[in-house]
Design a protein around this motif. Structure first.
Motif, mmCIF file in Angstrom:
data_model
loop_
_atom_site.group_PDB
_atom_site.id
_atom_site.type_symbol
_atom_site.label_atom_id
_atom_site.label_comp_id
_atom_site.label_asym_id
_atom_site.label_seq_id
_atom_site.Cartn_x
_atom_site.Cartn_y
_atom_site.Cartn_z
ATOM 1 N N VAL A 1 0.858 -1.185 0.000
ATOM 2 C CA VAL A 1 0.000 0.000 0.000
ATOM 3 C C VAL A 1 0.891 1.230 0.000
ATOM 4 C CG1 VAL A 1 -1.785 1.278 1.222
ATOM 5 C CG2 VAL A 1 -1.808 -1.224 1.244
ATOM 6 N N ARG A 2 0.678 2.067 -0.986
ATOM 7 C CA ARG A 2 1.504 3.276 -1.108
ATOM 8 C C ARG A 2 0.766 4.462 -0.489
ATOM 9 N NH1 ARG A 2 5.642 4.682 -5.827
ATOM 10 N NH2 ARG A 2 5.903 6.925 -5.490
ATOM 11 N N HIS A 3 1.468 5.193 0.362
ATOM 12 C CA HIS A 3 0.915 6.358 1.056
ATOM 13 C C HIS A 3 1.765 7.556 0.652
ATOM 14 C CE1 HIS A 3 -1.276 8.324 4.403
ATOM 15 N NE2 HIS A 3 -0.159 9.018 4.517
ATOM 16 N N ASP A 4 1.286 8.286 -0.356
ATOM 17 C CA ASP A 4 2.128 9.288 -0.998
ATOM 18 C C ASP A 4 1.328 10.564 -1.201
ATOM 19 O OD1 ASP A 4 3.933 10.705 -2.448
ATOM 20 O OD2 ASP A 4 4.059 9.324 -4.129
ATOM 21 N N ALA A 5 1.917 11.706 -0.864
ATOM 22 C CA ALA A 5 1.232 12.982 -1.028
ATOM 23 C C ALA A 5 0.986 13.313 -2.494
ATOM 24 C CB ALA A 5 2.043 14.098 -0.374
ATOM 25 N N SER A 6 1.756 12.719 -3.401
ATOM 26 C CA SER A 6 1.572 12.998 -4.827
ATOM 27 C C SER A 6 0.434 12.180 -5.428
ATOM 28 C CB SER A 6 2.866 12.697 -5.592
ATOM 29 O OG SER A 6 3.194 11.319 -5.517
ATOM 30 N N SER A 9 4.074 11.015 6.964
ATOM 31 C CA SER A 9 2.809 10.684 7.615
ATOM 32 C C SER A 9 2.469 9.210 7.533
ATOM 33 C CB SER A 9 1.674 11.513 7.003
ATOM 34 O OG SER A 9 1.578 11.294 5.611
ATOM 35 N N ALA A 10 3.271 8.417 6.817
ATOM 36 C CA ALA A 10 2.999 6.975 6.740
ATOM 37 C C ALA A 10 3.143 6.296 8.094
ATOM 38 C CB ALA A 10 3.930 6.319 5.725
ATOM 39 N N VAL A 11 3.887 6.887 9.026
ATOM 40 C CA VAL A 11 4.082 6.252 10.331
ATOM 41 C C VAL A 11 2.777 6.151 11.113
ATOM 42 C CG1 VAL A 11 6.498 6.958 10.518
ATOM 43 C CG2 VAL A 11 4.707 8.459 11.384
ATOM 44 N N PRO A 15 15.592 16.415 6.404
ATOM 45 C CA PRO A 15 14.637 17.412 6.933
ATOM 46 C C PRO A 15 13.214 17.222 6.435
ATOM 47 C CG PRO A 15 16.130 18.408 5.314
ATOM 48 C CD PRO A 15 16.673 17.045 5.635
ATOM 49 N N LEU A 16 12.997 16.412 5.403
ATOM 50 C CA LEU A 16 11.636 16.157 4.937
ATOM 51 C C LEU A 16 10.821 15.365 5.954
ATOM 52 C CD1 LEU A 16 12.248 15.345 1.170
ATOM 53 C CD2 LEU A 16 11.273 17.424 2.144
ATOM 54 N N PHE A 17 11.471 14.748 6.931
ATOM 55 C CA PHE A 17 10.750 14.056 7.989
ATOM 56 C C PHE A 17 10.237 15.017 9.051
ATOM 57 C CE2 PHE A 17 13.014 9.981 6.814
ATOM 58 C CZ PHE A 17 11.855 9.307 6.478
#
Length: 668
Positions: free
Chosen positions: A220-225, A251-253, A271-273
């Motif tokens: 399952v892919r959880h992607d903002a795009s 936010s996948a966590v 820093p993207l985390f």
């Protein structure tokens, strides 16, 4: 309805007001008795505001005999139970740790509702447990066995930190095989895995590695795009009982999978985390909280896997206190890093030493060469040609840059062209290029290596992969494309001294991460030249001892009580509000040292006078400090609402208090 009879729903309202960050009791009307179950979306009246707001039912229980009237639920939005108890518990714990609101966490975890997708999911059959082929599972186990004891530690639910192999495997970075193998082995045991990576390029690489090991319908892919329907469809899949592998960004966590067996993070120093939305919780902190919650509620705690080419000081602190266990590979591999410097016989100020130049020339006979630079564009910085004063825009005082060779300078802030520019210090009309960006570097290398193809890879020119053919690839940090075959035949790391000059507490470990990730793209034995840098960071890269550098950073920060040795909270608001919050904090947390508070200092809040203060506190006092700060935020919000009602113009004074906990780079 009055309390004392019937069932009540305890609802978390979807409101940004901090004083509403709690559960409210609502009476369940008879027509909604079957539909109002924990986890569903509802509409609930907010009596003080005179309107209906969205919310989630968290619990359903018996009404207390309090004698006060209860408002009734206005309606149930849908039958989908999108807020399971495990997700609410995680959101509540994470928000409390960050002195924030649980609903702000849930906005990150639960995508916007898509009616058509939800109806299809409610009427469809649930997924069946996936089956991992034996030969693919054997391949995953073989890769994990390169780290003695890793499989056993993951099965026991341990917290593990390890260094990924700095090399390519099957045309992909070896870390993708490591994370995919760990997730596949957990899936084969009948449990779910959640893997978080920094950006979409890492996500594509990890997804490609998983296709070679795990069933496609189990990923399952959880992607903002993603489109809204695709993202919501993936979220609904995570609510089912069948185990799956969730891959995504920060936010996948929060993915609410059942029977969680593994939480993995790749390159947690990126820093993207860092979440830019309130309450600004770092994905690593959320993963640590989740592993602790799920581990306490089950006899099979999930494992936590923190991997990277470098070790952040945050993870090294956890290793030092014994909270995270370090696992090492049976066979250590390190790139061939060379510290290059300009010799006395070379031209002063030369950007590329002769040794690095020769290495690039020899490597071009075999394949591509990577050149990493610090900034994109042609000339990121301009100065006056006569007095060397920084060239500034006449309209907004922003820095000027040259978008191309011979082009008119342009302001980085307002975008205006600086035609007929004159220096404010000496009135000179001439500018000088003070730095070289990716495009200017490509121009210079193109003249130095005639006939060789030059490729620019940066934010404006994204490149995912280059062929295994002679070429000079000039890339900014983090935008380096993969090279087909075994990797780059040589890597040149330029502008290191300029990178280290950034006014950032963590700039040393950030540079080490950028350089290490670039060095990991080199072919086995290929030279990696770090140009013009010496000191502890350069030695750590050359010896490939990043954890030792992280330990030295912790030792230097300990006397200053700077993160991650201590936690830091930042308070901003009206001067009186900040003073009240600090006074309340000292009452609520006795024994807080005098040096714990830095400030307050005056700041300008868009024309309103304000104040800012930092509070440094140890981890043992974390719960007490965040509870006190959150109480102050709520009190100030309630006071502002009362002042607005009493104001003749309906305008509240500027005394709202803002708190941010765990500031990554604190600045007073």
């Amino acid at each position: 309805m009055r309390g004392g009879g019937g069932r009540v729903a305890r609802v978390l309202l979807d409101s940004p007001l901090p004083q509403l960050d709690r559960l409210f009791d609502y009476a369940i009307p008879a027509e909604l008795r079957d539909a109002a179950v924990p986890g569903v979306r509802v509409k609930a009246p907010l009596r003080t505001a005179g309107r209906v707001v969205d919310g989630f039912i968290v619990e359903v229980g018996e009404a207390e005999d309090s004698g006060r009237p209860l408002s009734e639920l206005d309606g149930v939005v849908s039958a989908a139970e999108v807020l399971p108890a495990r997700l609410y518990a995680l959101a509540r714990r994470v928000a409390d740790r960050a002195a924030g609101s649980a609903v702000d966490i849930l906005r990150l975890a639960i995508p916007k509702r898509q009616v058509r997708v939800e109806k299809q999911w409610l009427s469809a059959e649930r997924a069946t447990p996936p089956r991992v082929a034996e030969d693919l599972l054997a391949a995953a186990v073989e890769f994990l066995d390169a780290y003695p004891g890793l499989r056993e530690r993951l099965a026991e639910g341990a917290r593990v930190a390890l260094e990924a192999p700095p090399c390519l495997q099957a045309g992909r970075p070896a870390w993708t095989a490591l994370m995919a193998s760990a997730a596949t082995s957990v899936l084969a045991s009948g449990r779910s895995a959640v893997i978080a990576v920094p950006d979409h390029r890492d996500l594509d690489l990890l997804h490609s590695a998983l296709r070679a090991l795990a069933p496609e319908d189990a990923v399952v892919r959880h992607d903002a795009s993603q489109t809204g329907p695709d993202r919501y469809r993936g979220f609904l899949r995570t609510l089912e009982d069948a185990p799956c592998i969730v891959i995504g960004n920060r936010s996948a966590v929060y993915a609410p999978v059942s029977r969680l067996g593994l939480i993995g993070m790749w390159d947690d120093g990126d820093p993207l985390f860092e979440e830019p939305l309130a309450p600004y919780v770092h994905a690593r902190d959320a993963a640590l909280v989740r592993q602790g919650i799920d581990g306490a509620d089950t006899s099979e705690p999930p494992a936590l896997l923190l991997s990277g080419h470098t070790r952040t000081t945050d993870v090294e602190r956890l290793v030092a206190v014994g909270w995270v266990e370090e696992v090492r590979a049976s066979r250590r591999y390190a790139p061939n890093v060379i510290l290059s410097a300009v010799t006395e016989s070379e031209r002063p100020g030369a950007r590329i030493p002769s040794s690095a130049f020769r290495a690039a020339r020899d490597a071009l006979a075999e394949g591509p060469v990577l050149v990493q630079v610090s900034r994109p564009g042609y000339a990121p910085t301009l100065v006056c040609a006569d007095c060397r004063a920084p060239a500034r825009c006449r309209h907004c005082a922003g820095p000027l840059h040259a978008p191309a060779r011979g082009a008119v300078p342009v302001c980085r802030w307002c975008g205006r062209s600086a035609t007929a520019w004159a220096c404010a210090a000496c009135a000179s009309p001439r500018v000088r290029l003070a730095s070289s960006g990716s495009e200017r570097t490509a121009d210079e290398l193109g003249r130095a290596f005639p006939g060789v193809r030059v490729i620019v890879a940066d934010g404006s020119h994204p490149v995912q992969r280059v062929e295994d053919a002679p070429a000079l690839v000039v890339a900014t940090r983090g935008a380096e494309p993969l090279a087909a075959g075994d990797g780059y035949r040589a890597v040149l790391l330029l502008d290191g001294d300029r990178m280290l000059q950034a006014p950032d507490l963590r700039i040393g470990e950030a540079c080490l991460r950028w350089w290490s990730n670039a060095a990991a793209l080199a072919a086995p034995g290929a030279p990696v030249h770090l140009v013009g840098v010496d000191g502890a960071v350069a030695r750590a890269l050359a010896s490939w001892t990043q954890p030792a550098y992280a330990r030295s950073e912790l030792q230097e920060r300990a006397p200053l009580h700077m993160p991650p040795v201590a936690r830091v909270a930042r308070l901003e608001g009206d001067v009186a509000a900040v003073d009240r919050a600090l006074a309340t904090l000292r009452e609520d947390v006795p024994g807080l040292p005098e040096h714990a508070v830095l400030g307050p200092v005056p700041i300008d809040r868009q024309g309103w006078p304000g104040a800012r203060a930092l509070v440094r506190f140890d981890y043992a006092r974390g719960a007490a400090v965040t509870a006190s700060l959150r109480a102050s935020v709520v009190a100030e919000a309630v006071g502002a609402r009362s002042a607005r009602r009493g104001s003749a113009k309906g305008r509240a004074p500027r005394n709202i208090l803002a708190v941010r906990v765990d500031v990554v780079d604190p600045e007073l």
